[in-house]
Design a protein around this motif. Structure first.
Motif, mmCIF file in Angstrom:
data_model
loop_
_atom_site.group_PDB
_atom_site.id
_atom_site.type_symbol
_atom_site.label_atom_id
_atom_site.label_comp_id
_atom_site.label_asym_id
_atom_site.label_seq_id
_atom_site.Cartn_x
_atom_site.Cartn_y
_atom_site.Cartn_z
ATOM 1 N N ASN A 1 0.866 -1.195 0.046
ATOM 2 C CA ASN A 1 0.019 -0.006 0.019
ATOM 3 C C ASN A 1 0.944 1.149 -0.094
ATOM 4 O O ASN A 1 0.606 2.149 -0.776
ATOM 5 N N ILE A 2 1.897 0.976 0.985
ATOM 6 C CA ILE A 2 2.730 2.506 1.014
ATOM 7 C C ILE A 2 3.214 2.802 -0.377
ATOM 8 O O ILE A 2 3.442 3.751 -0.854
ATOM 9 N N ARG B 1 2.592 1.684 -3.359
ATOM 10 C CA ARG B 1 1.489 2.158 -4.558
ATOM 11 C C ARG B 1 1.352 3.641 -4.331
ATOM 12 O O ARG B 1 1.183 4.436 -5.018
ATOM 13 N N ARG B 2 1.361 3.907 -3.041
ATOM 14 C CA ARG B 2 0.659 5.524 -2.732
ATOM 15 C C ARG B 2 1.812 6.272 -3.127
ATOM 16 O O ARG B 2 1.678 7.516 -3.432
ATOM 17 N N GLN C 1 1.907 6.410 -7.051
ATOM 18 C CA GLN C 1 0.811 7.252 -7.478
ATOM 19 C C GLN C 1 1.019 8.826 -7.242
ATOM 20 O O GLN C 1 0.672 9.610 -8.104
ATOM 21 N N GLY C 2 1.527 9.144 -5.974
ATOM 22 C CA GLY C 2 1.762 10.491 -5.718
ATOM 23 C C GLY C 2 2.824 11.014 -6.646
ATOM 24 O O GLY C 2 2.877 12.295 -7.162
ATOM 25 N N GLN D 1 1.987 14.891 -6.975
ATOM 26 C CA GLN D 1 1.608 15.196 -5.748
ATOM 27 C C GLN D 1 2.757 15.416 -4.812
ATOM 28 O O GLN D 1 3.121 15.770 -3.895
ATOM 29 N N ALA E 1 3.635 5.886 6.777
ATOM 30 C CA ALA E 1 2.141 6.218 5.798
ATOM 31 C C ALA E 1 1.797 7.597 5.992
ATOM 32 O O ALA E 1 1.113 8.386 5.294
ATOM 33 N N VAL F 1 3.827 9.885 4.030
ATOM 34 C CA VAL F 1 3.383 9.961 2.483
ATOM 35 C C VAL F 1 2.063 10.716 2.373
ATOM 36 O O VAL F 1 1.961 11.399 1.421
ATOM 37 N N ARG F 2 1.294 10.449 3.195
ATOM 38 C CA ARG F 2 0.023 11.195 3.265
ATOM 39 C C ARG F 2 0.221 12.661 3.388
ATOM 40 O O ARG F 2 -0.224 13.581 2.606
ATOM 41 N N ARG G 1 1.873 14.211 0.003
ATOM 42 C CA ARG G 1 0.670 14.035 -0.890
ATOM 43 C C ARG G 1 -0.321 15.207 -0.865
ATOM 44 O O ARG G 1 -0.810 15.757 -1.800
#
Length: 114
Positions: free
Chosen positions: A35-36, A38-39, A42-43, A48, A92, A95-96, A99
């Motif tokens: 998940n991390i 992938r994020r 994507q960013g 982002q 996480a 990353v949040r 973004r």
């Protein structure tokens, strides 16, 4: 009657929002890593996350993977699993934050080299 009904509605609304979160339960370390990763990807793709941010996040991600490998050599203890969970939570959150911080790829945004 309204004095009784309002708290009941409020409690039931709260229960409805927390039940799905509790139902998800614990995620495996491999699932969290995917998940991390992938994020971060994507960013970067949608702009982002800047190049410098992605470099730093991926370095932290690699360090965390190396730590996990070291922990797994003898089998994961409860303390090691909790330590990895805390570290993945921090990554996480980073990353949040990156973004959503408004730095962008492209002309006039983030990654400026003056």
């Amino acid at each position: 009657m309204k004095k009784i009904l309002i708290p009941i509605v409020a409690v039931s609304a709260l229960a409805a929002t927390t039940a799905p979160a509790l139902a998800q339960g614990w995620q495996s370390i491999n699932h969290r890593q995917a998940n991390i990763d992938r994020r971060i990807d994507q960013g970067v793709r949608n702009g982002q996350i800047t190049r410098n941010e992605a470099y730093r996040l991926r370095a932290e991600f690699r360090d965390l993977n190396r730590l996990e490998d070291r922990y797994r050599r003898n089998g994961l203890s409860n303390w090691e699993r909790a330590d990895l969970d805390r570290r993945f939570d921090r990554l996480a959150a980073a990353v949040r934050y990156e973004r959503r911080d408004g730095d962008r790829y492209g002309y006039g945004y983030g990654d400026r080299r003056w």
